[in-house]
Design a protein around this motif. Structure first.
Motif, PDB file in Angstrom:
ATOM      1  N   ALA A   1      33.415  58.539  18.872  1.00  0.00           N
ATOM      2  CA  ALA A   1      34.206  57.377  18.448  1.00  0.00           C
ATOM      3  C   ALA A   1      34.922  57.650  17.130  1.00  0.00           C
ATOM      4  O   ALA A   1      36.060  57.211  16.930  1.00  0.00           O
ATOM      5  N   ALA A   2      34.269  58.377  16.213  1.00  0.00           N
ATOM      6  CA  ALA A   2      34.906  58.710  14.946  1.00  0.00           C
ATOM      7  C   ALA A   2      36.138  59.576  15.179  1.00  0.00           C
ATOM      8  O   ALA A   2      37.219  59.323  14.624  1.00  0.00           O
ATOM      9  N   TYR A   3      35.979  60.606  15.993  1.00  0.00           N
ATOM     10  CA  TYR A   3      37.125  61.470  16.316  1.00  0.00           C
ATOM     11  C   TYR A   3      38.196  60.701  17.086  1.00  0.00           C
ATOM     12  O   TYR A   3      39.395  60.881  16.840  1.00  0.00           O
ATOM     13  N   ARG A   4      37.757  59.855  18.017  1.00  0.00           N
ATOM     14  CA  ARG A   4      38.729  59.142  18.854  1.00  0.00           C
ATOM     15  C   ARG A   4      39.577  58.186  18.022  1.00  0.00           C
ATOM     16  O   ARG A   4      40.788  58.045  18.255  1.00  0.00           O
ATOM     17  N   GLY A   5      38.950  57.538  17.029  1.00  0.00           N
ATOM     18  CA  GLY A   5      39.715  56.674  16.138  1.00  0.00           C
ATOM     19  C   GLY A   5      40.726  57.455  15.324  1.00  0.00           C
ATOM     20  O   GLY A   5      41.867  57.012  15.109  1.00  0.00           O
ATOM     21  N   TYR A   6      40.330  58.625  14.842  1.00  0.00           N
ATOM     22  CA  TYR A   6      41.246  59.480  14.080  1.00  0.00           C
ATOM     23  C   TYR A   6      42.382  59.972  14.968  1.00  0.00           C
ATOM     24  O   TYR A   6      43.559  59.950  14.567  1.00  0.00           O
ATOM     25  N   TRP A   7      42.040  60.419  16.188  1.00  0.00           N
ATOM     26  CA  TRP A   7      43.072  60.870  17.117  1.00  0.00           C
ATOM     27  C   TRP A   7      44.089  59.770  17.382  1.00  0.00           C
ATOM     28  O   TRP A   7      45.294  60.022  17.427  1.00  0.00           O
ATOM     29  N   GLN A   8      43.615  58.532  17.524  1.00  0.00           N
ATOM     30  CA  GLN A   8      44.528  57.419  17.761  1.00  0.00           C
ATOM     31  C   GLN A   8      45.456  57.214  16.571  1.00  0.00           C
ATOM     32  O   GLN A   8      46.645  56.904  16.743  1.00  0.00           O
ATOM     33  N   ASP A   9      44.948  57.396  15.358  1.00  0.00           N
ATOM     34  CA  ASP A   9      45.803  57.285  14.176  1.00  0.00           C
ATOM     35  C   ASP A   9      46.842  58.398  14.145  1.00  0.00           C
ATOM     36  O   ASP A   9      47.992  58.175  13.745  1.00  0.00           O
ATOM     37  N   LEU A  10      46.456  59.600  14.550  1.00  0.00           N
ATOM     38  CA  LEU A  10      47.435  60.681  14.642  1.00  0.00           C
ATOM     39  C   LEU A  10      48.565  60.301  15.592  1.00  0.00           C
ATOM     40  O   LEU A  10      49.747  60.514  15.298  1.00  0.00           O
ATOM     41  N   GLN A  11      48.207  59.722  16.722  1.00  0.00           N
ATOM     42  CA  GLN A  11      49.224  59.326  17.694  1.00  0.00           C
ATOM     43  C   GLN A  11      50.089  58.181  17.172  1.00  0.00           C
ATOM     44  O   GLN A  11      51.314  58.202  17.296  1.00  0.00           O
ATOM     45  N   THR A  12      49.456  57.200  16.555  1.00  0.00           N
ATOM     46  CA  THR A  12      50.186  56.028  16.073  1.00  0.00           C
ATOM     47  C   THR A  12      51.157  56.389  14.964  1.00  0.00           C
ATOM     48  O   THR A  12      52.346  56.050  15.020  1.00  0.00           O
ATOM     49  N   TYR A  13      50.670  57.075  13.940  1.00  0.00           N
ATOM     50  CA  TYR A  13      51.537  57.446  12.821  1.00  0.00           C
ATOM     51  C   TYR A  13      52.537  58.530  13.220  1.00  0.00           C
ATOM     52  O   TYR A  13      53.663  58.560  12.705  1.00  0.00           O
ATOM     53  N   GLY A  14      52.135  59.402  14.128  1.00  0.00           N
ATOM     54  CA  GLY A  14      53.025  60.477  14.518  1.00  0.00           C
ATOM     55  C   GLY A  14      54.173  60.043  15.395  1.00  0.00           C
ATOM     56  O   GLY A  14      55.199  60.717  15.461  1.00  0.00           O
ATOM     57  N   SER A  15      54.030  58.908  16.069  1.00  0.00           N
ATOM     58  CA  SER A  15      55.079  58.439  16.965  1.00  0.00           C
ATOM     59  C   SER A  15      55.989  57.400  16.325  1.00  0.00           C
ATOM     60  O   SER A  15      57.006  57.022  16.912  1.00  0.00           O
ATOM     61  N   SER A  16      55.641  56.927  15.116  1.00  0.00           N
ATOM     62  CA  SER A  16      56.495  55.956  14.430  1.00  0.00           C
ATOM     63  C   SER A  16      56.155  55.941  12.946  1.00  0.00           C
ATOM     64  O   SER A  16      55.079  56.375  12.538  1.00  0.00           O
ATOM     65  N   GLY A  17      57.074  55.428  12.159  1.00  0.00           N
ATOM     66  CA  GLY A  17      56.834  55.328  10.727  1.00  0.00           C
ATOM     67  C   GLY A  17      57.082  56.642  10.007  1.00  0.00           C
ATOM     68  O   GLY A  17      57.594  57.613  10.573  1.00  0.00           O
ATOM     69  N   SER A  18      56.692  56.673   8.740  1.00  0.00           N
ATOM     70  CA  SER A  18      56.978  57.829   7.892  1.00  0.00           C
ATOM     71  C   SER A  18      55.735  58.569   7.438  1.00  0.00           C
ATOM     72  O   SER A  18      55.817  59.493   6.637  1.00  0.00           O
ATOM     73  N   GLY A  19      54.559  58.177   7.915  1.00  0.00           N
ATOM     74  CA  GLY A  19      53.338  58.870   7.548  1.00  0.00           C
ATOM     75  C   GLY A  19      52.762  58.373   6.234  1.00  0.00           C
ATOM     76  O   GLY A  19      53.252  57.411   5.634  1.00  0.00           O
ATOM     77  N   LEU A  20      51.718  59.048   5.785  1.00  0.00           N
ATOM     78  CA  LEU A  20      50.978  58.628   4.595  1.00  0.00           C
ATOM     79  C   LEU A  20      50.717  59.819   3.677  1.00  0.00           C
ATOM     80  O   LEU A  20      50.420  60.917   4.148  1.00  0.00           O
ATOM     81  N   PRO A  21      50.741  59.605   2.353  1.00  0.00           N
ATOM     82  CA  PRO A  21      50.345  60.674   1.439  1.00  0.00           C
ATOM     83  C   PRO A  21      48.835  60.774   1.277  1.00  0.00           C
ATOM     84  O   PRO A  21      48.321  61.795   0.818  1.00  0.00           O
ATOM     85  N   HIS A  22      48.115  59.705   1.648  1.00  0.00           N
ATOM     86  CA  HIS A  22      46.660  59.673   1.504  1.00  0.00           C
ATOM     87  C   HIS A  22      46.064  58.955   2.716  1.00  0.00           C
ATOM     88  O   HIS A  22      46.493  57.867   3.081  1.00  0.00           O
ATOM     89  N   TYR A  23      45.060  59.596   3.311  1.00  0.00           N
ATOM     90  CA  TYR A  23      44.435  59.004   4.492  1.00  0.00           C
ATOM     91  C   TYR A  23      42.925  59.066   4.419  1.00  0.00           C
ATOM     92  O   TYR A  23      42.242  58.294   5.081  1.00  0.00           O
ATOM     93  N   TYR A  24      42.365  59.878   3.635  1.00  0.00           N
ATOM     94  CA  TYR A  24      40.975  60.356   3.630  1.00  0.00           C
ATOM     95  C   TYR A  24      39.980  59.322   4.131  1.00  0.00           C
ATOM     96  O   TYR A  24      39.822  58.243   3.566  1.00  0.00           O
ATOM     97  N   GLN A  25      39.282  59.672   5.218  1.00  0.00           N
ATOM     98  CA  GLN A  25      38.250  58.828   5.796  1.00  0.00           C
ATOM     99  C   GLN A  25      37.036  59.677   6.149  1.00  0.00           C
ATOM    100  O   GLN A  25      37.178  60.811   6.620  1.00  0.00           O
ATOM    101  N   THR A  26      35.849  59.132   5.927  1.00  0.00           N
ATOM    102  CA  THR A  26      34.614  59.809   6.299  1.00  0.00           C
ATOM    103  C   THR A  26      33.756  58.855   7.114  1.00  0.00           C
ATOM    104  O   THR A  26      33.860  57.638   6.976  1.00  0.00           O
ATOM    105  N   GLN A  27      32.909  59.437   7.957  1.00  0.00           N
ATOM    106  CA  GLN A  27      31.989  58.606   8.741  1.00  0.00           C
ATOM    107  C   GLN A  27      30.731  59.403   9.073  1.00  0.00           C
ATOM    108  O   GLN A  27      30.795  60.519   9.581  1.00  0.00           O
ATOM    109  N   ASP A  28      29.574  58.799   8.785  1.00  0.00           N
ATOM    110  CA  ASP A  28      28.301  59.364   9.200  1.00  0.00           C
ATOM    111  C   ASP A  28      28.044  58.984  10.654  1.00  0.00           C
ATOM    112  O   ASP A  28      28.185  57.810  11.032  1.00  0.00           O
TER     113      ASP A  28
END
Length: 418
Positions: free
Chosen positions: A209-236
């Protein structure tokens, strides 16, 4: 292309080197084991191809109705492309994100063919590019990563999607499997460079689920918008922890001076070197962050044993890093040996793995055995700009497999102590 700039900026376990031929699609309905896989670029064809064969095996064992989600920097591997397309044809939803550097069929500077499989994946006979369909391939914008949009000083070429992972909603009889590797899906990565991979069934940990959420963000930001200079997320997630980049420095500092937001430095800070029983092993393609080098030397001085294997390509070990560690670690080796091709010519064998092994007291817990791996090199673009993944694995058996790989490379003929 930015891939050249990236190199300039870099200025129950099954463990083994080889795997049998991937099973016929849909033929194996068995659970997936926690697996560490390592290639041997100087070995047999099966040993060279061990990591890509492991990936193809997982793709081939994905049943109709399941989903595969991948994120990879470069893909020139026709075998993987064929397996992905075949999975789609038998009813698997296959969705793959690649970096913009993976798109071109020819290098713009030279006109030389890149060998990229993007066009074949993007064709109607492949996965297609319709993001509303069940299967597709998507390229991040050509000027940045899918999420990361930052360009650092010094001509780094801008952010890239440097990830190298695939997610499987089902493989055989196992749900939610994560495949994380250090390898791009290219011939040179198999034939010329040591790499590593892990296959991890979720088993209720929450890792998928942690990877899947990140993958979805890659798809969302990569298909629209201008991206982010900072994203850093961690999950145990049980015995795992994910770290997703880019990570920006604190206000009032520069990207190259803030050690407090260098994730690798922070991880090393958790090791207790008192008593002289802790050991750190680093196998790394690109290492140019002086703060990490400073910390390794400090750890050696404090009583930790510290070994480093680094790639020998020019620029992969920064000058400041080299001067900092010279003669100050327990063992340092440059990996750039030669191996003979079938026609009698030679090729250089280096290391592209990206792993940190920690054995000893960590965060107050004694006798820990931890692996940190993923796509993350020890460079500033990997920390501050790129889409990257670092994965912590708290599993002694996985650790022992990585340790054995490190020691085998160390003892082999392709890395020279200095």
């Amino acid at each position: 292309m930015r891939r050249a700039a990236v190199l300039a900026a870099a200025t129950g376990l099954v463990a083994g080197l080889s795997l049998v031929t991937a099973p016929e699609a849909g033929a194996v309905d068995e659970p997936v084991a926690v697996t560490a896989t390592f290639n041997d670029p100087a070995g047999s064809a099966a040993e060279q191809d061990a990591i890509r064969n492991q990936l193809i095996s997982l793709v081939n064992r994905s049943p109709a109705g399941s989903e595969i989600n991948g994120s990879i920097y470069l893909i020139t591997d026709g075998g993987v492309r064929s397996a992905l397309v075949a999975a789609k044809q038998r009813g698997v939803k296959v969705k793959v994100i690649v970096d913009g550097d993976a798109v071109a069929d020819t290098e713009p500077e030279t006109g030389k063919a890149t060998g990229s499989e993007y066009s074949a994946l993007a064709a109607a006979t492949g996965l297609g590019t319709d993001l509303t369909a069940d299967s597709w391939v998507m390229a991040c914008p050509t000027t940045r990563g899918c999420i990361g949009n930052r360009s650092l000083s010094g001509g780094d070429g801008g952010a890239i999607n440097h990830n190298k992972f695939f997610l499987f909603s089902r493989v055989g009889s196992s749900d939610n499997v994560v495949f994380q590797t250090s390898a791009n899906l290219t011939t040179s990565q198999r034939r010329n460079l040591y790499n590593n991979a892990v296959t991890l069934p979720d088993s209720g940990s929450g890792l998928y689920a942690a990877y899947r959420g990140y993958w979805q963000d890659l798809q969302t930001y990569g298909s629209s918008g201008s991206g982010l200079p900072h994203y850093y997320q961690t999950q145990d997630s049980g015995p795992y922890k994910t770290y997703f980049f880019p990570r920006q420095e604190k206000t009032g500092t520069t990207y190259a001076t803030d050690a407090s937001t260098d994730t690798v430095v922070s991880l090393l800070n958790n090791v207790d070197c008192a008593g002289g029983t802790a050991r750190v092993r680093v196998g790394m393609y690109a290492f140019t962050r002086p703060q990490v080098a400073d910390k390794l030397v400090q750890m050696k001085t404090a009583g930790c044993a510290v070994d480093l294997l680094h790639n020998g390509e020019d620029g992969n070990l920064g000058t400041t890093v080299k001067n900092t560690i010279a003669g100050r670690l327990d063992y340092t080796a440059r990996c750039a040996g030669n191996a003979l091709n079938a026609d009698g010519t030679s090729r250089t064998i280096g290391i592209h793995s990206k792993y940190l092994l920690i054995e000893g007291t960590y965060l107050g817990g004694a006798n820990r055995k931890l692996v940190f791996t993923g796509s993350h090199n020890y460079t500033f673009p990997n920390l501050r700009a790129n889409d990257e993944t670092l994965l912590k694995i708290d599993n002694p058996t996985v650790y022992d497999a990585f340790k054995a790989n490190f020691e085998a490379i160390k003892a082999g003929p392709h890395c020279t102590q200095w």
